[in-house]
Design a protein around this motif. Structure first.
Motif, PDB file in Angstrom:
ATOM      1  N   CYS A  12       0.812  -1.213   0.000  1.00 45.12           N
ATOM      2  CA  CYS A  12       0.000   0.000   0.000  1.00 45.12           C
ATOM      3  C   CYS A  12       0.851   1.272   0.000  1.00 45.12           C
ATOM      4  CB  CYS A  12      -0.944  -0.036   1.195  1.00 45.12           C
ATOM      5  SG  CYS A  12      -2.149   1.308   1.217  1.00 45.12           S
ATOM      6  N   ARG A  13       1.378   1.673   1.162  1.00 43.20           N
ATOM      7  CA  ARG A  13       2.075   2.957   1.279  1.00 43.20           C
ATOM      8  C   ARG A  13       3.304   3.062   0.391  1.00 43.20           C
ATOM      9  NH1 ARG A  13       2.466   2.621   7.658  1.00 43.20           N
ATOM     10  NH2 ARG A  13       2.628   0.452   7.017  1.00 43.20           N
ATOM     11  N   SER A  14       4.140   2.048   0.395  1.00 43.40           N
ATOM     12  CA  SER A  14       5.361   2.107  -0.434  1.00 43.40           C
ATOM     13  C   SER A  14       5.015   2.072  -1.916  1.00 43.40           C
ATOM     14  CB  SER A  14       6.326   0.981  -0.062  1.00 43.40           C
ATOM     15  OG  SER A  14       5.712  -0.285  -0.218  1.00 43.40           O
ATOM     16  N   VAL A  15       3.981   1.351  -2.274  1.00 41.47           N
ATOM     17  CA  VAL A  15       3.525   1.295  -3.669  1.00 41.47           C
ATOM     18  C   VAL A  15       2.994   2.666  -4.090  1.00 41.47           C
ATOM     19  CG1 VAL A  15       1.877   0.236  -5.274  1.00 41.47           C
ATOM     20  CG2 VAL A  15       3.039  -1.172  -3.549  1.00 41.47           C
ATOM     21  N   MET A  16       2.227   3.297  -3.209  1.00 44.14           N
ATOM     22  CA  MET A  16       1.732   4.647  -3.494  1.00 44.14           C
ATOM     23  C   MET A  16       2.898   5.610  -3.708  1.00 44.14           C
ATOM     24  SD  MET A  16      -1.348   5.253  -0.778  1.00 44.14           S
ATOM     25  CE  MET A  16      -3.034   5.047  -1.287  1.00 44.14           C
ATOM     26  N   ALA A  17       3.881   5.561  -2.812  1.00 44.45           N
ATOM     27  CA  ALA A  17       5.020   6.472  -2.899  1.00 44.45           C
ATOM     28  C   ALA A  17       5.832   6.227  -4.167  1.00 44.45           C
ATOM     29  CB  ALA A  17       5.891   6.330  -1.657  1.00 44.45           C
ATOM     30  N   LEU A  69      20.066  -3.234  -1.270  1.00 49.99           N
ATOM     31  CA  LEU A  69      19.927  -1.924  -0.629  1.00 49.99           C
ATOM     32  C   LEU A  69      21.011  -0.942  -1.052  1.00 49.99           C
ATOM     33  CD1 LEU A  69      18.796  -2.688   3.023  1.00 49.99           C
ATOM     34  CD2 LEU A  69      17.524  -1.487   1.254  1.00 49.99           C
ATOM     35  N   GLU A  70      22.197  -1.430  -1.299  1.00 50.29           N
ATOM     36  CA  GLU A  70      23.306  -0.534  -1.642  1.00 50.29           C
ATOM     37  C   GLU A  70      23.170   0.094  -3.026  1.00 50.29           C
ATOM     38  OE1 GLU A  70      25.405   0.662   0.603  1.00 50.29           O
ATOM     39  OE2 GLU A  70      24.156  -0.559   1.930  1.00 50.29           O
ATOM     40  N   SER A  71      22.224  -0.367  -3.830  1.00 53.85           N
ATOM     41  CA  SER A  71      22.044   0.218  -5.154  1.00 53.85           C
ATOM     42  C   SER A  71      21.162   1.472  -5.127  1.00 53.85           C
ATOM     43  CB  SER A  71      21.469  -0.811  -6.125  1.00 53.85           C
ATOM     44  OG  SER A  71      20.136  -1.115  -5.784  1.00 53.85           O
ATOM     45  N   TYR A  72      20.693   1.858  -3.933  1.00 48.74           N
ATOM     46  CA  TYR A  72      19.832   3.033  -3.785  1.00 48.74           C
ATOM     47  C   TYR A  72      20.584   4.155  -3.076  1.00 48.74           C
ATOM     48  CZ  TYR A  72      16.368  -0.471  -4.889  1.00 48.74           C
ATOM     49  OH  TYR A  72      15.685  -1.467  -5.501  1.00 48.74           O
ATOM     50  N   GLU A  73      20.423   5.361  -3.594  1.00 53.64           N
ATOM     51  CA  GLU A  73      21.045   6.519  -2.949  1.00 53.64           C
ATOM     52  C   GLU A  73      20.306   6.897  -1.667  1.00 53.64           C
ATOM     53  OE1 GLU A  73      22.940   6.184  -6.572  1.00 53.64           O
ATOM     54  OE2 GLU A  73      20.787   6.305  -6.330  1.00 53.64           O
ATOM     55  N   VAL A  74      18.990   6.717  -1.683  1.00 50.59           N
ATOM     56  CA  VAL A  74      18.142   7.082  -0.549  1.00 50.59           C
ATOM     57  C   VAL A  74      17.120   5.979  -0.317  1.00 50.59           C
ATOM     58  CG1 VAL A  74      16.535   8.812   0.377  1.00 50.59           C
ATOM     59  CG2 VAL A  74      18.317   9.529  -1.212  1.00 50.59           C
ATOM     60  N   VAL A  75      16.874   5.666   0.951  1.00 49.29           N
ATOM     61  CA  VAL A  75      15.801   4.740   1.327  1.00 49.29           C
ATOM     62  C   VAL A  75      14.834   5.523   2.198  1.00 49.29           C
ATOM     63  CG1 VAL A  75      15.203   2.656   2.613  1.00 49.29           C
ATOM     64  CG2 VAL A  75      17.272   2.699   1.210  1.00 49.29           C
ATOM     65  N   ILE A  76      13.554   5.484   1.830  1.00 52.66           N
ATOM     66  CA  ILE A  76      12.516   6.186   2.576  1.00 52.66           C
ATOM     67  C   ILE A  76      11.620   5.146   3.231  1.00 52.66           C
ATOM     68  CG2 ILE A  76      10.631   7.857   2.496  1.00 52.66           C
ATOM     69  CD1 ILE A  76      13.166   9.125   1.462  1.00 52.66           C
ATOM     70  N   ALA A  77      11.615   5.105   4.553  1.00 51.29           N
ATOM     71  CA  ALA A  77      10.699   4.237   5.299  1.00 51.29           C
ATOM     72  C   ALA A  77       9.414   5.026   5.501  1.00 51.29           C
ATOM     73  CB  ALA A  77      11.313   3.836   6.629  1.00 51.29           C
ATOM     74  N   VAL A  78       8.341   4.592   4.870  1.00 45.54           N
ATOM     75  CA  VAL A  78       7.078   5.339   4.939  1.00 45.54           C
ATOM     76  C   VAL A  78       6.183   4.831   6.060  1.00 45.54           C
ATOM     77  CG1 VAL A  78       7.089   6.050   2.518  1.00 45.54           C
ATOM     78  CG2 VAL A  78       6.003   3.901   3.150  1.00 45.54           C
ATOM     79  N   CYS A  79       6.764   4.076   6.975  1.00 46.92           N
ATOM     80  CA  CYS A  79       5.986   3.516   8.072  1.00 46.92           C
ATOM     81  C   CYS A  79       6.680   3.774   9.405  1.00 46.92           C
ATOM     82  CB  CYS A  79       5.773   2.021   7.861  1.00 46.92           C
ATOM     83  SG  CYS A  79       7.266   1.116   7.462  1.00 46.92           S
ATOM     84  N   GLY A  80       5.893   3.754  10.458  1.00 47.62           N
ATOM     85  CA  GLY A  80       6.444   3.987  11.779  1.00 47.62           C
ATOM     86  C   GLY A  80       6.494   2.742  12.639  1.00 47.62           C
TER      87      GLY A  80
END
Length: 131
Positions: A12-17, A69-80
């Motif tokens: 849901c949230r990560s797919v939306m983002a 994971l190392e192939s991404y410059e930024v990781v956004i955790a959209v959950c708490g």
């Protein structure tokens, strides 16, 4: 350059983002994953995105084990949720977006609006940093 959006199940949230980001970004690309992979994308989330004019990529939920994971410059955790805040990456940002799953359409719309605002802000920052 790539961004990874992470939530609990990647339904849901990560797919939306990911969807919003990829529709607005010029030189960046986003993907998404979950701490664990759910069975399928949340149908209500996909419907809300499509009604707003977004095109959701075909696919199935992925877990963090399915990505490098190392192939991404930024990781956004959209959950708490506690499982989501410990993503092992050098550049993690946390958004704490509430999960609308199982709630009404208004909650999904509220979540999508919040994600749209945060993605626009993120893209401004990324584009400023890379210019």
């Amino acid at each position: 350059m790539k961004v990874l959006f992470v939530c609990i199940e990647n339904t849901c949230r990560s797919v939306m983002a990911e969807t919003v980001f990829n529709s607005l970004a010029k030189s960046w690309k986003a993907e998404s994953a979950g701490v664990e992979a759910g069975k399928e994308y949340d149908g209500k989330a996909v419907e809300i995105l499509e009604k707003r004019g977004y095109r959701v990529n075909e696919g199935r939920p992925k877990s963090l084990k399915d990505v490098n994971l190392e192939s991404y410059e930024v990781v956004i955790a959209v959950c708490g949720e506690s499982a989501c805040v410990n993503v092992p990456h050098r550049n993690v940002e946390r958004w704490y977006v509430e999960d609308p799953k199982g709630k009404g359409v208004d909650e999904y719309l509220k979540t999508l609006s919040m994600i749209e605002d945060k993605v626009r802000e993120l893209l401004r920052r990324l584009e400023d940093e890379s210019s």
